[in-house]
Design a protein around this motif. Structure first.
Motif, mmCIF file in Angstrom:
data_model
loop_
_atom_site.group_PDB
_atom_site.id
_atom_site.type_symbol
_atom_site.label_atom_id
_atom_site.label_comp_id
_atom_site.label_asym_id
_atom_site.label_seq_id
_atom_site.Cartn_x
_atom_site.Cartn_y
_atom_site.Cartn_z
ATOM 1 N N LEU A 229 8.223 13.022 -62.501
ATOM 2 C CA LEU A 229 7.923 13.079 -61.070
ATOM 3 C C LEU A 229 7.210 11.810 -60.601
ATOM 4 N N GLN A 230 6.431 11.212 -61.484
ATOM 5 C CA GLN A 230 5.812 9.931 -61.149
ATOM 6 C C GLN A 230 6.893 8.864 -60.970
ATOM 7 N N ARG A 231 7.862 8.896 -61.870
ATOM 8 C CA ARG A 231 8.981 7.944 -61.770
ATOM 9 C C ARG A 231 9.813 8.220 -60.519
ATOM 10 N N ALA A 232 9.998 9.509 -60.194
ATOM 11 C CA ALA A 232 10.755 9.866 -58.992
ATOM 12 C C ALA A 232 10.045 9.369 -57.740
ATOM 13 N N SER A 233 8.698 9.489 -57.721
ATOM 14 C CA SER A 233 7.915 9.016 -56.588
ATOM 15 C C SER A 233 8.059 7.508 -56.438
ATOM 16 N N GLU A 234 7.984 6.806 -57.554
ATOM 17 C CA GLU A 234 8.159 5.350 -57.525
ATOM 18 C C GLU A 234 9.565 4.987 -57.060
ATOM 19 N N ARG A 235 10.545 5.768 -57.538
ATOM 20 C CA ARG A 235 11.935 5.514 -57.148
ATOM 21 C C ARG A 235 12.115 5.717 -55.632
ATOM 22 N N GLU A 236 11.471 6.769 -55.081
ATOM 23 C CA GLU A 236 11.592 7.051 -53.659
ATOM 24 C C GLU A 236 10.915 5.964 -52.830
ATOM 25 N N GLU A 237 9.742 5.512 -53.287
ATOM 26 C CA GLU A 237 9.062 4.422 -52.591
ATOM 27 C C GLU A 237 9.918 3.159 -52.623
ATOM 28 N N GLU A 238 10.521 2.919 -53.776
ATOM 29 C CA GLU A 238 11.395 1.753 -53.914
ATOM 30 C C GLU A 238 12.611 1.877 -53.004
ATOM 31 N N ARG A 239 13.161 3.110 -52.911
ATOM 32 C CA ARG A 239 14.315 3.347 -52.048
ATOM 33 C C ARG A 239 13.962 3.113 -50.582
ATOM 34 N N LEU A 240 12.788 3.626 -50.164
ATOM 35 C CA LEU A 240 12.354 3.447 -48.770
ATOM 36 C C LEU A 240 12.113 1.981 -48.462
ATOM 37 N N TRP A 241 11.494 1.253 -49.425
ATOM 38 C CA TRP A 241 11.256 -0.178 -49.226
ATOM 39 C C TRP A 241 12.581 -0.918 -49.096
ATOM 40 N N LYS A 242 13.536 -0.587 -49.969
ATOM 41 C CA LYS A 242 14.850 -1.226 -49.912
ATOM 42 C C LYS A 242 15.560 -0.905 -48.603
ATOM 43 N N GLU A 243 15.374 0.333 -48.129
ATOM 44 C CA GLU A 243 16.002 0.752 -46.876
ATOM 45 C C GLU A 243 15.442 -0.063 -45.712
ATOM 46 N N LYS A 244 14.096 -0.213 -45.681
ATOM 47 C CA LYS A 244 13.473 -1.002 -44.623
ATOM 48 C C LYS A 244 13.868 -2.471 -44.747
ATOM 49 N N GLU A 245 13.894 -2.951 -45.981
ATOM 50 C CA GLU A 245 14.266 -4.346 -46.204
ATOM 51 C C GLU A 245 15.714 -4.581 -45.787
ATOM 52 N N THR A 246 16.557 -3.605 -46.080
ATOM 53 C CA THR A 246 17.966 -3.707 -45.684
ATOM 54 C C THR A 246 18.097 -3.737 -44.167
ATOM 55 N N GLU A 247 17.302 -2.875 -43.489
ATOM 56 C CA GLU A 247 17.316 -2.846 -42.023
ATOM 57 C C GLU A 247 16.814 -4.184 -41.455
ATOM 58 N N ARG A 248 15.740 -4.727 -42.069
ATOM 59 C CA ARG A 248 15.196 -6.016 -41.610
ATOM 60 C C ARG A 248 16.221 -7.135 -41.763
ATOM 61 N N ILE A 249 16.846 -7.163 -42.942
ATOM 62 C CA ILE A 249 17.860 -8.205 -43.208
ATOM 63 C C ILE A 249 19.042 -8.039 -42.268
ATOM 64 N N ALA A 250 19.444 -6.767 -42.034
ATOM 65 C CA ALA A 250 20.573 -6.505 -41.133
ATOM 66 C C ALA A 250 20.248 -6.964 -39.717
ATOM 67 N N ALA A 251 18.988 -6.734 -39.274
ATOM 68 C CA ALA A 251 18.569 -7.159 -37.933
ATOM 69 C C ALA A 251 18.590 -8.676 -37.821
ATOM 70 N N GLU A 252 18.080 -9.339 -38.862
ATOM 71 C CA GLU A 252 18.084 -10.799 -38.870
ATOM 72 C C GLU A 252 19.508 -11.346 -38.863
ATOM 73 N N GLN A 253 20.364 -10.714 -39.658
ATOM 74 C CA GLN A 253 21.758 -11.146 -39.709
ATOM 75 C C GLN A 253 22.452 -10.931 -38.366
ATOM 76 N N GLN A 254 22.136 -9.797 -37.705
ATOM 77 C CA GLN A 254 22.706 -9.522 -36.392
ATOM 78 C C GLN A 254 22.234 -10.562 -35.371
ATOM 79 N N LYS A 255 20.945 -10.883 -35.463
ATOM 80 C CA LYS A 255 20.377 -11.885 -34.562
ATOM 81 C C LYS A 255 21.032 -13.243 -34.802
ATOM 82 N N GLU A 256 21.234 -13.548 -36.083
ATOM 83 C CA GLU A 256 21.876 -14.819 -36.430
ATOM 84 C C GLU A 256 23.319 -14.839 -35.935
#
Length: 506
Positions: free
Chosen positions: A385-412
């Protein structure tokens, strides 16, 4: 019956009575002299795990006794048989009758065919056991293990006898009866029945050394079977292994049950060939399916009437209309259906415990089932469950990072599109300007054309044209004729004299 038959029969009865009285006196005398020097024998009855099995395959002593009755306290060993097996093959054996100073009841003789007369010629205990203990060797220190069929009976007699005679020992033994019951599931697990199952012949049943030999051979067959079963089990575990995300989901389900103080003794998890994970308490409670992008619980619809998670009907191959798929993205979303999961488990648990109570299922069967499953300790659950929590945090970070990169790419992309549009407009403006300039140049050239005069032979001007092109349009005369006439190559064009205005003025 004749006179001599009666005489011999009376004589035989008198002899047996005399032997019985002598044995009774000897038994009382022996007990009186040995009670004060009683030894200590410890017997360890071992279950056959992998480590024990490896030792037994290398070296084991198969052991059997014939006795005057069933009580180790009041009856005596009258025959000992032992066979040493090394690397699965018989190495040496020990066999002897024992004069224990007691009478053999007729009911015992009827079974093992040992008579009082036979024991009169047998060595006494004080001669037998030093020899037998020498044969056992390091088995008295628990190093070489003993095996027997219904080992508790044989070992009770052996340990009681050794202690009565003043010997100390620590003996480790295994029971082929218990092992055959566990592994073979035969209707009867008597020595000769199990021997027949493996094709082992016993030509002298109830003869100690023959029974010991058969017991040893049975053990070798059981160990081979266990090794094959272990190989198949390891292959099964490999094929049914759960990946980390699947184990994390199982860990969260176990946490839900533990939080409700549910019984986890026979809880485990298994993955079948179709990829469904079974949550099992003795039998399947419900299933979980992991697809590439989605995960779902497959269970009865009645437990999920007020679920916050997405639900859809199951496929026809998965069950009836009473079953549904309950989708989740990560283990922590199962908290939304924790009560549903608990109620499914509790209802199933009550049914299985009823089966155990009624004897439809034995605890031994339940233990065998749990051994074939993936099980989780409290430490495993916490770690997963500790690993699952870390995995979920990593997933959320990647999701936000993906959204940020997508926004930058759209702007570009928008910036590039704007630049491209601007460049296109500039290019169009340049092209329009260039076309206008070209038009102006063309118009300028037209305006700079040489005026030409149309005259009679007397040089009277008939008409004036800004250019030969205009003259052609107006008169329809061939352009070459007009030019040649204007240049003096020929006199007339269309019956008229032609002169460039500038030349005429000269």
């Amino acid at each position: 019956m004749g006179f001599f038959d009666k005489l011999f029969r009376r004589k035989k009865v008198m002899q047996e009575k005399k032997i019985f009285l002598e044995r009774e006196d000897s038994q009382l005398s022996q007990i009186a002299t040995t009670e004060k020097q009683r030894g200590m024998v410890i017997v360890n009855h071992l279950s056959v795990d992998d480590a024990v099995a490896e030792r037994l395959l290398e070296r084991v002593i198969a052991f059997d006794v014939e006795t005057t009755g069933l009580s180790a306290k009041s009856n005596r060993i009258i025959e000992i048989g032992a066979v040493l097996f090394e690397n699965g093959e018989e190495s040496k054996r020990y066999s002897t009758l024992v004069d224990a100073g007691v009478n053999v009841p007729p009911t015992v003789t009827a079974i093992n065919h040992i008579t009082n007369e036979m024991l009169l010629k047998a060595p006494r205990e004080k001669f037998v056991y030093p020899e037998f203990l020498a044969f056992l060797g390091d088995a008295l220190e628990g190093k070489t293990m003993l095996c027997a069929h219904n080992a508790r009976f044989d070992m009770d007699f052996l340990s009681e006898t050794l202690m009565r005679l003043g010997y100390d020992a620590t003996i480790s033994c295994v029971d082929t009866l218990a092992l055959s019951r566990k592994m073979l599931k035969l209707r009867s697990n008597k020595l000769n029945t199990v021997a027949q199952y493996f094709g082992i012949e016993n030509e002298q049943a109830h003869h100690a050394v023959a029974d010991a030999e058969v017991c040893g051979k049975i053990l070798q067959e059981l160990l081979k079977l266990k090794k094959e079963q272990q190989k198949q089990y390891m292959q099964y575990l490999e094929e049914s292994s759960l990946d980390e995300e699947e184990m994390e989901t199982c860990a969260y389900i176990q946490k839900i049950i533990a939080d409700h103080e549910g019984d986890l003794e026979f809880l485990g998890f298994s993955k079948n060939k179709k990829g469904y994970i079974d949550v099992i308490f003795i039998s399947s409670v419900f299933k979980i399916k992991f697809m590439k992008k989605r995960k779902y619980i497959l269970a009865e619809k009645r437990f999920f009437q007020n679920s916050d998670l997405e639900i859809e009907p199951c496929s026809k191959t998965e069950g009836t209309e009473a079953y549904v798929r309950v989708f989740f993205q990560n283990p922590f979303q199962l908290e939304n259906v924790a009560e549903s999961i608990w109620h499914i488990y509790k209802e199933h648990y009550d049914k299985e415990m009823y089966s155990l109570a009624m004897g439809y299922l034995t605890r031994e069967d339940a233990v065998c089932i749990i051994k074939s499953l993936h099980t989780l300790s409290v430490y495993d659950v916490a770690k997963l469950l500790q690993r699952a929590s870390e995995r979920e945090e990593e997933r959320l970070w990647k999701e936000k990072e993906t959204e940020r990169i997508a926004a930058e790419q759209q702007k570009e992309r928008e910036k590039k599109a704007e630049e491209k549009k601007k460049a296109k407009e500039e290019k169009k403006a340049k092209e329009e300007k260039k076309a206008e300039e070209k038009k102006n140049v063309s118009a300028g050239r037209k305006s700079l054309g040489r005026p030409v005069l149309q005259m009679t032979d007397d040089l009277v001007i008939v008409a004036r044209y800004e250019s030969i092109a205009e003259a052609i349009r107006e008169t329809g005369i061939n352009s070459k004729s007009i030019r040649d006439a204007a240049k003096g190559v020929q006199k007339h064009a269309g019956g008229y004299v032609w002169k460039y205005e500038d030349e005429q003025q000269l």
